[in-house]
Design an enzyme around this catalytic site. Structure first.
Site, PDB file in Angstrom:
ATOM      1  N   TYR A  40       0.860  -1.193   0.000  1.00 41.17           N
ATOM      2  CA  TYR A  40       0.000   0.000   0.000  1.00 41.17           C
ATOM      3  C   TYR A  40       0.895   1.241   0.000  1.00 41.17           C
ATOM      4  CZ  TYR A  40      -4.280   2.639   0.788  1.00 41.17           C
ATOM      5  OH  TYR A  40      -5.324   3.507   0.657  1.00 41.17           O
ATOM      6  N   LYS A  95     -20.497 -20.343  -8.980  1.00 45.61           N
ATOM      7  CA  LYS A  95     -19.881 -20.146 -10.291  1.00 45.61           C
ATOM      8  C   LYS A  95     -18.423 -19.723 -10.132  1.00 45.61           C
ATOM      9  CE  LYS A  95     -20.893 -20.378 -14.696  1.00 45.61           C
ATOM     10  NZ  LYS A  95     -21.936 -19.585 -15.354  1.00 45.61           N
ATOM     11  N   GLU A 137     -24.998 -13.980 -15.808  1.00 47.18           N
ATOM     12  CA  GLU A 137     -25.566 -15.220 -15.273  1.00 47.18           C
ATOM     13  C   GLU A 137     -26.996 -15.010 -14.800  1.00 47.18           C
ATOM     14  OE1 GLU A 137     -24.687 -19.325 -14.428  1.00 47.18           O
ATOM     15  OE2 GLU A 137     -23.466 -17.772 -15.345  1.00 47.18           O
ATOM     16  N   ASP A 163     -25.634 -18.766 -19.573  1.00 53.40           N
ATOM     17  CA  ASP A 163     -26.885 -19.511 -19.722  1.00 53.40           C
ATOM     18  C   ASP A 163     -27.216 -19.729 -21.197  1.00 53.40           C
ATOM     19  OD1 ASP A 163     -27.326 -19.582 -16.953  1.00 53.40           O
ATOM     20  OD2 ASP A 163     -28.143 -17.568 -17.007  1.00 53.40           O
ATOM     21  N   ALA A 199     -31.228 -19.959 -23.550  1.00 54.90           N
ATOM     22  CA  ALA A 199     -30.408 -21.128 -23.874  1.00 54.90           C
ATOM     23  C   ALA A 199     -30.871 -21.790 -25.164  1.00 54.90           C
ATOM     24  CB  ALA A 199     -30.451 -22.123 -22.714  1.00 54.90           C
TER      25      ALA A 199
END
Length: 762
Positions: A40, A95, A137, A163, A199
């Site tokens: 940092y 996911k 998604e 999808d 889909a």
């Protein structure tokens, strides 16, 4: 397990011991104030300034290049519907987990609280500088189409709505292979698509890209067949409207070659299957329950090729076969988008992979005797370790060829190896061994071929051209097992040493053994009796030149297997003791450990010989040995006799083999930490080098170490590799895995190849 038990188990899994499934882990040191000052303020200012000069430097100094956002608004979550952004978070975390474990891609899951298309797009655009890619998604149609289209146009990083495209890519690969098995042309087949969501639309578009004709496609939604005379069709549905005068699924299924279901459970009946064309292809992908039950479909048509979205049936159309590897390839060439060429490349790679021999670890993972390309195996399994090395390169090449790659790959072999190393799957050495064995396969005797795992290994090396197997054991048992695993025995020699058919060969071997041992209490009768024992028979085959090498030890103790080898094959010239080495596939690369199985407490002279043999073994693998002789002391820090014998062995090797890269005695941490060794012992011959071989002072320490590495770090082991015998004979660990037997067979073949080369040079 009851439904309530499954529910409880799922909730506990997500809640304990820490809520959720992913976390952030630092990749840099942070122990000291100096580390924190670099991480940092003030140190962090330097990369900030470099990125200000050139935004592309963000890939050099930050995680952007390996970071994907999984983004949803929770409007179409699994089969749960519009449950909201918070309720979608477990799915998005899941996911992220899949991205990481399958392709080593880091993920932030982001749940956006809006159903407004413009607001959603603006949100994603505003946070896009953080990420190398965007995975959309669980967004409902038709909004999903507009969101993806605009983000692809307005962002310069890969964007994909999984999808849509994930299912399309995996099902297209399965369809190509199913059509090949059914001997049908995609340009001619009649396709019925049940479902008209994101889909289904994407699947059908991709099938068209591979040659399916629009006039041969019928699509249905909840109202029935989508016809061109229906009112109020979305633009996506209108794209697939038919002019055929049919209204129902029953009518559409007549003479259909392919059914693709992305709709709801149990809408397909046995009667519908019966009116389909010969060799029908049915992809019933509704989850959790398909459009028709798997077993019901098989009972209805014995010529059917069936796939579902379920893991408990063959041919699971699982998106995890696609999205991790597609994004991996896209990120690695810094693609500006995921285009049609990249998606089609993924399809072809998956299709091709399903036709190649399946690693035994995949058979084990899925409880299969043997997976082979056919009706029950038309797409790879998710845990196939080859996916990471096959799909991303195909996607990356397509990105380069289609002009969307900003960072082209030049060394493809290096890239493929880096992919394997990402997941600790550094199988480079194994691949090299197998390829080398294939260049000149040798005849290898499998002394325990009536053991299923041994026979499966023999089948693999036979089918892949690694070796020419000779199978020893009870002939009827071997033939029965060969039938079970579909191993064609027509060109494979099977020998039962106890059978009458082998009487002449057995007597010839027995007479040779008797003449050599007749003054050691061996009679002709006892010699003939001992030749009925398969390890003696196998050793004699190698000794007499009827085979080039042998593999044994799967079902018998090490000493009982070593004895026939020593008696009949004997030790090489100049060798007073045999020894073994194990090659461990570690995160730092291959690591040789010696002696892991033979010499309990070797002398300093024995240690020197073991080191010399291990050096030769490493060179056989194509590796330049850098050897540390380890102990509990460092360079004379102890006067104990166990440390002294190691020190004496090193002195002998330095004097006798001055070019050998070896040093010691050394503690293991100094041996493996090159920086620490350089700092403390800069005089060492190993200073500044990466040690790849450890020689242990006794059997106890070597054996314990290799088994600890194997069990705790899940390091793959090749060995123990026998060193010092006159001819190639390699002994397996009791209960070795199929992969271990295959690897040892490759070693035996290469061992025979090397001996043949040395003989030709003389």
């Amino acid at each position: 397990m009851s439904k309530e038990s499954k529910r409880r188990e799922a909730l506990v899994y997500h809640a304990k011991p820490t809520p959720g499934k992913i976390k952030i882990v630092p990749t840099k040191k942070y122990a000291s104030q100096r580390d924190l000052a670099l991480a940092y303020s003030p140190g962090v200012a330097e990369p900030c300034l470099e990125i200000e000069k050139d935004k592309e430097n963000v890939y050099k100094y930050t995680t952007k290049g390996n970071l994907v956002a999984v983004i949803s608004n929770g409007t179409a979550v699994l089969g749960l519907g519009n449950i909201g952004p918070e309720a979608s978070k477990p799915v998005m975390e899941g996911k992220g987990l899949l991205f990481k474990i399958f392709a080593d891609i880091d993920v932030f899951d982001i749940e956006v609280d809006t159903e407004n298309v413009d607001e959603f797009i603006e949100t994603v655009k505003n946070i896009a500088p953080t990420f190398g890619g965007i995975n959309l998604e669980d967004i409902k149609a038709p909004e999903a189409f507009e969101i993806e289209r605009r983000l692809k146009e307005e962002l310069d990083i890969p964007v994909m709505h999984d999808d849509q495209h994930g299912t399309a890519i995996i099902s297209a690969a399965a369809l190509l292979n199913a059509l090949e098995l059914a001997e049908k042309d995609i340009k001619e087949v009649k396709i019925v698509v049940s479902g008209a969501g994101a889909a289904a639309i994407s699947c059908t578009r991709l099938y068209q890209a591979f040659g399916a004709k629009r006039e041969n496609i019928v699509m249905l939604d909840s109202k029935g067949v989508i016809r061109d005379d229906r009112d109020n069709l979305t633009s996506q549905k209108a794209e697939f409207a038919t002019n055929r005068k049919i209204d129902t699924l029953d009518e559409a299924m007549v003479d259909a070659d392919v059914f693709v279901g992305l709709s709801m459970a149990d809408i397909v009946t046995p009667d519908m299957l019966k009116v389909m064309a010969t060799n029908p292809i049915v992809f019933a992908m509704a989850n959790p329950n398909p459009e028709i039950g798997y077993q019901l479909a098989l009972d209805t048509r014995d010529d059917i090729i069936m796939a579902t979205g379920r893991s408990d049936h063959p041919n699971q159309v699982n998106n995890v076969l696609g999205f991790p590897f597609i994004f991996r390839g896209a990120l690695d060439v810094r693609a500006t988008k995921i285009n049609e060429a990249m998606k089609m490349a993924a399809v072809k790679a998956l299709s091709k992979l399903a036709k190649e021999p399946v690693p035994e670890q995949v058979n084990i993972a899925y409880g299969e005797t043997r997976l082979t390309f056919g009706k029950d195996y038309i797409i790879p399994k998710p845990f196939d370790p080859r996916l990471i090395a096959e799909v991303p390169p195909a996607v990356a090449k397509a990105a380069m060829e289609s002009g969307v790659a900003k960072e082209p790959i030049e060394d493809w072999e290096r890239y493929q190896n880096s992919l394997l190393e990402r997941l600790g799957s550094d199988n480079k050495l194994v691949r090299l061994l197998l390829n080398r064995a294939r260049t000149n396969p040798k005849k290898v005797v499998f002394a325990e071929a009536d053991q299923l795992d041994v026979l499966k290994a023999a089948q693999i090396v036979y089918e892949e051209g690694v070796a020419i197997p000779v199978l020893l054991g009870r002939r009827d048992t071997i033939l029965e097992l060969m039938t079970e695993i579909e191993f064609d025995e027509s060109n494979v020699l099977i020998i039962d040493p106890k059978s009458d058919e082998e009487l002449d060969r057995k007597n010839k071997y027995a007479d040779s053994y008797w003449k050599r041992h007749e003054r050691n209490g061996v009679t002709k009768y006892s010699a003939r009796k001992i030749m009925r024992e398969r390890n003696y028979f196998a050793a004699m085959m190698v000794k007499q030149g009827d085979a080039d090498a042998l593999i044994s030890g799967y079902s018998r103790s090490y000493p009982s297997v070593v004895k026939p080898m020593l008696e009949l094959i004997g030790m090489s010239k100049g060798v007073s003791r045999i020894a073994t080495t194990n090659v461990m596939m570690t995160q730092r690369g291959p690591l040789f450990l010696s002696d892991t199985a033979i010499n309990i407490n070797p002398s300093s002279k024995d240690l020197a010989k073991i080191t010399q043999m291990t050096s030769n073994a490493a060179k056989m693998f194509g590796i330049e040995p850098v050897m540390a002789m380890v102990s509990y002391s460092n360079f004379g820090s102890s006067e104990n006799e166990t440390a002294e014998k190691v020190r004496n062995a090193v002195e002998y090797l330095h004097r006798t083999y001055p070019d050998m890269i070896v040093d010691g005695e050394l503690q293991a941490d100094f041996a493996l930490n090159s920086e620490m060794l350089q700092d403390i012992f800069p005089f060492s011959r190993l200073a500044g080098r990466k040690v790849n071989t450890l020689i242990f002072p006794n059997l106890e320490s070597a054996n314990i170490t290799y088994k600890l590495l194997k069990e705790l770090n899940k390091a793959e082991s090749i060995g123990p590799i026998m060193m010092g015998l006159r001819k190639p004979a390699h002994i397996l660990q009791l209960g070795a895995s199929v992969d271990e037997i295959v690897n040892m067979t490759a070693i035996a073949v290469i061992d025979a190849q090397e001996r043949e080369k040395r003989k030709q040079k003389k």
